[in-house]
Write a protein that holds these residues in place. Sequence first.
Motif, PDB file in Angstrom:
ATOM      1  N   ALA A  69       0.827  -1.212   0.000  1.00 43.74           N
ATOM      2  CA  ALA A  69       0.000   0.000   0.000  1.00 43.74           C
ATOM      3  C   ALA A  69       0.856   1.254   0.000  1.00 43.74           C
ATOM      4  CB  ALA A  69      -0.934  -0.014   1.207  1.00 43.74           C
ATOM      5  N   ASP A  70       1.939   1.250   0.775  1.00 44.44           N
ATOM      6  CA  ASP A  70       2.819   2.411   0.840  1.00 44.44           C
ATOM      7  C   ASP A  70       3.378   2.748  -0.537  1.00 44.44           C
ATOM      8  OD1 ASP A  70       4.783   4.267   2.441  1.00 44.44           O
ATOM      9  OD2 ASP A  70       6.074   3.032   1.158  1.00 44.44           O
ATOM     10  N   HIS A  71       3.821   1.730  -1.267  1.00 42.86           N
ATOM     11  CA  HIS A  71       4.435   1.974  -2.576  1.00 42.86           C
ATOM     12  C   HIS A  71       3.402   2.336  -3.637  1.00 42.86           C
ATOM     13  CE1 HIS A  71       8.552   0.936  -1.486  1.00 42.86           C
ATOM     14  NE2 HIS A  71       8.040  -0.005  -0.711  1.00 42.86           N
ATOM     15  N   LEU A  72       2.190   1.824  -3.501  1.00 38.95           N
ATOM     16  CA  LEU A  72       1.147   2.157  -4.473  1.00 38.95           C
ATOM     17  C   LEU A  72       0.612   3.565  -4.244  1.00 38.95           C
ATOM     18  CD1 LEU A  72      -0.783   1.250  -6.754  1.00 38.95           C
ATOM     19  CD2 LEU A  72      -2.314   0.361  -4.969  1.00 38.95           C
ATOM     20  N   ILE A  73       0.187   3.836  -3.029  1.00 38.21           N
ATOM     21  CA  ILE A  73      -0.465   5.119  -2.721  1.00 38.21           C
ATOM     22  C   ILE A  73       0.467   6.297  -2.980  1.00 38.21           C
ATOM     23  CG2 ILE A  73      -1.442   6.504  -0.840  1.00 38.21           C
ATOM     24  CD1 ILE A  73      -2.392   3.838   0.409  1.00 38.21           C
ATOM     25  N   HIS A  74       1.737   6.140  -2.635  1.00 41.68           N
ATOM     26  CA  HIS A  74       2.671   7.263  -2.724  1.00 41.68           C
ATOM     27  C   HIS A  74       3.487   7.264  -4.016  1.00 41.68           C
ATOM     28  CE1 HIS A  74       1.698   8.473   1.351  1.00 41.68           C
ATOM     29  NE2 HIS A  74       1.777   7.201   1.706  1.00 41.68           N
ATOM     30  N   SER A  75       2.986   6.534  -5.035  1.00 40.25           N
ATOM     31  CA  SER A  75       3.646   6.547  -6.338  1.00 40.25           C
ATOM     32  C   SER A  75       2.724   7.013  -7.456  1.00 40.25           C
ATOM     33  CB  SER A  75       4.164   5.133  -6.686  1.00 40.25           C
ATOM     34  OG  SER A  75       5.173   4.731  -5.809  1.00 40.25           O
ATOM     35  N   VAL A  76       1.422   6.727  -7.337  1.00 42.09           N
ATOM     36  CA  VAL A  76       0.523   6.979  -8.464  1.00 42.09           C
ATOM     37  C   VAL A  76       0.483   8.452  -8.869  1.00 42.09           C
ATOM     38  CG1 VAL A  76      -0.947   4.967  -8.114  1.00 42.09           C
ATOM     39  CG2 VAL A  76      -1.410   7.049  -6.837  1.00 42.09           C
ATOM     40  N   ASP A  77       0.695   9.354  -7.905  1.00 42.09           N
ATOM     41  CA  ASP A  77       0.653  10.777  -8.249  1.00 42.09           C
ATOM     42  C   ASP A  77       1.958  11.244  -8.893  1.00 42.09           C
ATOM     43  OD1 ASP A  77       2.106  10.410  -5.941  1.00 42.09           O
ATOM     44  OD2 ASP A  77       1.502  12.324  -5.034  1.00 42.09           O
ATOM     45  N   LEU A  78       2.927  10.329  -9.077  1.00 40.69           N
ATOM     46  CA  LEU A  78       4.209  10.682  -9.687  1.00 40.69           C
ATOM     47  C   LEU A  78       4.279  10.267 -11.151  1.00 40.69           C
ATOM     48  CD1 LEU A  78       6.525   9.480  -6.764  1.00 40.69           C
ATOM     49  CD2 LEU A  78       5.756  11.809  -7.212  1.00 40.69           C
ATOM     50  N   LYS A  79       3.178   9.720 -11.698  1.00 43.04           N
ATOM     51  CA  LYS A  79       3.178   9.201 -13.067  1.00 43.04           C
ATOM     52  C   LYS A  79       3.579  10.269 -14.061  1.00 43.04           C
ATOM     53  CE  LYS A  79       2.031   6.434 -16.544  1.00 43.04           C
ATOM     54  NZ  LYS A  79       2.352   7.315 -17.673  1.00 43.04           N
ATOM     55  N   GLY A  80       3.000  11.444 -14.002  1.00 41.11           N
ATOM     56  CA  GLY A  80       3.361  12.549 -14.893  1.00 41.11           C
ATOM     57  C   GLY A  80       3.314  12.149 -16.348  1.00 41.11           C
ATOM     58  N   ASP A  81       4.342  12.563 -17.088  1.00 40.11           N
ATOM     59  CA  ASP A  81       4.399  12.293 -18.525  1.00 40.11           C
ATOM     60  C   ASP A  81       5.285  11.103 -18.854  1.00 40.11           C
ATOM     61  OD1 ASP A  81       2.760  14.487 -19.042  1.00 40.11           O
ATOM     62  OD2 ASP A  81       4.469  15.875 -19.078  1.00 40.11           O
ATOM     63  N   PHE A  82       5.697  10.363 -17.851  1.00 36.64           N
ATOM     64  CA  PHE A  82       6.567   9.216 -18.111  1.00 36.64           C
ATOM     65  C   PHE A  82       5.824   8.136 -18.885  1.00 36.64           C
ATOM     66  CE2 PHE A  82       8.524  10.823 -14.080  1.00 36.64           C
ATOM     67  CZ  PHE A  82       9.748  11.196 -14.633  1.00 36.64           C
ATOM     68  N   GLU A  83       6.554   7.438 -19.766  1.00 39.93           N
ATOM     69  CA  GLU A  83       5.975   6.293 -20.444  1.00 39.93           C
ATOM     70  C   GLU A  83       5.651   5.215 -19.412  1.00 39.93           C
ATOM     71  OE1 GLU A  83       8.588   4.949 -23.476  1.00 39.93           O
ATOM     72  OE2 GLU A  83       8.390   6.767 -24.703  1.00 39.93           O
ATOM     73  N   GLU A  84       4.676   4.378 -19.744  1.00 36.83           N
ATOM     74  CA  GLU A  84       4.195   3.375 -18.788  1.00 36.83           C
ATOM     75  C   GLU A  84       5.321   2.487 -18.267  1.00 36.83           C
ATOM     76  OE1 GLU A  84       0.602   1.655 -16.966  1.00 36.83           O
ATOM     77  OE2 GLU A  84       1.115   3.540 -17.902  1.00 36.83           O
ATOM     78  N   ASP A  85       6.156   1.945 -19.176  1.00 33.82           N
ATOM     79  CA  ASP A  85       7.233   1.045 -18.757  1.00 33.82           C
ATOM     80  C   ASP A  85       8.222   1.751 -17.845  1.00 33.82           C
ATOM     81  OD1 ASP A  85       6.118  -1.016 -20.133  1.00 33.82           O
ATOM     82  OD2 ASP A  85       7.501  -0.958 -21.833  1.00 33.82           O
ATOM     83  N   THR A  86       8.551   2.989 -18.172  1.00 39.97           N
ATOM     84  CA  THR A  86       9.495   3.748 -17.346  1.00 39.97           C
ATOM     85  C   THR A  86       8.925   3.972 -15.953  1.00 39.97           C
ATOM     86  OG1 THR A  86      10.408   4.891 -19.278  1.00 39.97           O
ATOM     87  CG2 THR A  86      10.737   5.935 -17.131  1.00 39.97           C
ATOM     88  N   PHE A  87       7.660   4.361 -15.884  1.00 39.94           N
ATOM     89  CA  PHE A  87       7.040   4.608 -14.584  1.00 39.94           C
ATOM     90  C   PHE A  87       6.968   3.335 -13.752  1.00 39.94           C
ATOM     91  CE2 PHE A  87       3.126   4.497 -12.004  1.00 39.94           C
ATOM     92  CZ  PHE A  87       3.481   5.455 -11.057  1.00 39.94           C
ATOM     93  N   VAL A  88       6.501   2.244 -14.349  1.00 38.56           N
ATOM     94  CA  VAL A  88       6.304   1.000 -13.595  1.00 38.56           C
ATOM     95  C   VAL A  88       7.634   0.425 -13.109  1.00 38.56           C
ATOM     96  CG1 VAL A  88       5.551  -1.411 -13.757  1.00 38.56           C
ATOM     97  CG2 VAL A  88       4.125   0.416 -14.713  1.00 38.56           C
ATOM     98  N   ASN A  89       8.627   0.367 -13.993  1.00 43.08           N
ATOM     99  CA  ASN A  89       9.887  -0.300 -13.664  1.00 43.08           C
ATOM    100  C   ASN A  89      10.830   0.545 -12.818  1.00 43.08           C
ATOM    101  OD1 ASN A  89       9.289  -2.703 -15.089  1.00 43.08           O
ATOM    102  ND2 ASN A  89       9.850  -1.715 -17.017  1.00 43.08           N
ATOM    103  N   TYR A  90      10.779   1.873 -12.957  1.00 44.70           N
ATOM    104  CA  TYR A  90      11.813   2.708 -12.327  1.00 44.70           C
ATOM    105  C   TYR A  90      11.276   3.745 -11.345  1.00 44.70           C
ATOM    106  CZ  TYR A  90      14.269   0.523 -16.181  1.00 44.70           C
ATOM    107  OH  TYR A  90      14.789  -0.405 -17.052  1.00 44.70           O
ATOM    108  N   ILE A  91       9.955   3.778 -11.142  1.00 43.72           N
ATOM    109  CA  ILE A  91       9.381   4.627 -10.090  1.00 43.72           C
ATOM    110  C   ILE A  91       8.461   3.797  -9.192  1.00 43.72           C
ATOM    111  CG2 ILE A  91       7.859   6.570  -9.580  1.00 43.72           C
ATOM    112  CD1 ILE A  91       8.907   7.992 -12.016  1.00 43.72           C
ATOM    113  N   LEU A  92       7.486   3.143  -9.779  1.00 40.66           N
ATOM    114  CA  LEU A  92       6.512   2.382  -8.995  1.00 40.66           C
ATOM    115  C   LEU A  92       7.124   1.176  -8.291  1.00 40.66           C
ATOM    116  CD1 LEU A  92       3.502   1.851  -8.246  1.00 40.66           C
ATOM    117  CD2 LEU A  92       3.333   0.534 -10.380  1.00 40.66           C
ATOM    118  N   CYS A  93       8.004   0.459  -8.968  1.00 38.81           N
ATOM    119  CA  CYS A  93       8.549  -0.802  -8.443  1.00 38.81           C
ATOM    120  C   CYS A  93       9.305  -0.593  -7.126  1.00 38.81           C
ATOM    121  CB  CYS A  93       9.484  -1.438  -9.468  1.00 38.81           C
ATOM    122  SG  CYS A  93      10.198  -3.000  -8.908  1.00 38.81           S
ATOM    123  N   PRO A  94       8.946  -1.321  -6.060  1.00 41.14           N
ATOM    124  CA  PRO A  94       9.641  -1.167  -4.771  1.00 41.14           C
ATOM    125  C   PRO A  94      11.004  -1.848  -4.736  1.00 41.14           C
ATOM    126  CG  PRO A  94       7.432  -2.140  -4.525  1.00 41.14           C
ATOM    127  CD  PRO A  94       7.795  -2.207  -5.959  1.00 41.14           C
TER     128      PRO A  94
END
Length: 502
Positions: A110-135
């Motif tokens: 929950a910590d990694h999901l809740i405090h990451s989704v607002d950081l998506k911005g203009d990043f491509e999906e793969d970049t966001f998931v692998n290098y920001i969202l992933c704990p």
Amino acid sequence: MAPPPERNLPTVSVTEEEVQRNSERLKIEDEIRSSHQRTFVSHEEAINIAKEINLCEDRVWDLLKKARGNSWVIALFLKQYGNIYGEMSLKLLESLNPKDLIDTGIETLADHLIHSVDLKGDFEEDTFVNYILCPRVYFEMLGAYREYFKGKFSLEEREGFKQNPKALVKWIKENIDLLQSATYYVGFASPKGSFDLRKADSFSRDILFVALARSFGIPARLEPTDKRPQYLRDSDWKDAFVSKPVEREENIPSGKIRLVRACNCNCRVKAEYFNNFSIGRFKNGIFQTLAYQDVGFEYFGKYFDLPEGYYRLVTGTRLSDGTVLVRVSLFEVKEGQNVDVDIIFREDQNNVENLGSISGLKGLTPLGKNSQGSISLNKNAIIAWIEPDREPSKHLIRELRELAEEMDKINPSVYICVGEDKLTPAFNADFYDGLPQGTIFAVDKAYTCFNSFVSAAKKELRINYPAVFVVDRNNNIRYASTGYKLGIGEEVLKLLQKLSKI
């Protein structure tokens, strides 16, 4: 590379009473295991959960199946957050290693999901998931830290780091002390632990950098080859050099390479990094192997970055007697250039051994959904005897699953046999999915068929499982192995590929 000569060790005699007692203990173990496994989320329950939160049924089941004893925790996470964050909750789970699904709790997820989704911005999906969202950064203990890190820095500071990641590098350099002599081995301390102590070894500090960067919306990673920390800036990965003086932040020039199958190479072996090939970079007088982790060959089949320098590509073909046919090639990577590198596996030039012949597969009775299928030898075939509840046999099944796609190209018959005394209440032939097409399970009453193979083989075979044989379309035994060893599936595949050309 040749192994030492094989020695026949003396067999250990076991009484019937000892065999019986061991079988009874195995049945008790199997009952305990099966009882626990029945508490896991079932396929039907997974489908209902997916429908409840309106997410892809196949993806939800795949995750819950991998989570095993932790499946109800993962299911509860999806129930609580799937309706709110939708597919992003699935993407978070899919970004993890399979092991993480087994032991990660709701609080961390929950910590990694809740405090990451607002950081998506203009990043491509793969970049966001692998290098920001992933704990997961490397092999550190997963834990909740994003909300904690955000609370330790003001919004102005976090935005400053995001606009200028070098400022985060500078902060870590000035606030985290390096303690290289404090541990005998390089550690993987948790990011929160390193932050709280304000002390870390170099690798733990690199992990901390990546965790902080991701928490603030900066795509970050440990570079796949040598694990140096990097952040993404203007579509390029920049070296952070967290463990080095800040003033030395210039990046190493790089080029691109791509591994291609040589036109004159007929070998159809599946290329797997660290299994049968590796790449090393010449540095400080030696070739240092690049540490790619969990990277499929498709990664190497496209152009990927490598630092400028000299490299060595090593491929190996393991034969059934343990001999490895090694090939070494050298290449150079220059700044801004694209290089195609041939990946070639040496082939065994010896003729396929004939170990004897059999008259058929007498004594086998089909099991499960293929119980009405016919058992015959009209083409090249794999015949294996397993102990379903024992780890060596499970490893063989795993190898056959991993090689199923390659085996389907040559379409051999596959028979998985179980002795009547090895059948347990938990065994169900229909649960073995992902095997080569047309695989048939069979029971071998009184080991009639197995004994015929042992008698026909022109080599001494110890009675040990799994026992694997390859028979050609003329009923000649071409391969025999008893007891598990690493790479049986690969050996069998190579032999079948060779037999298909005869």
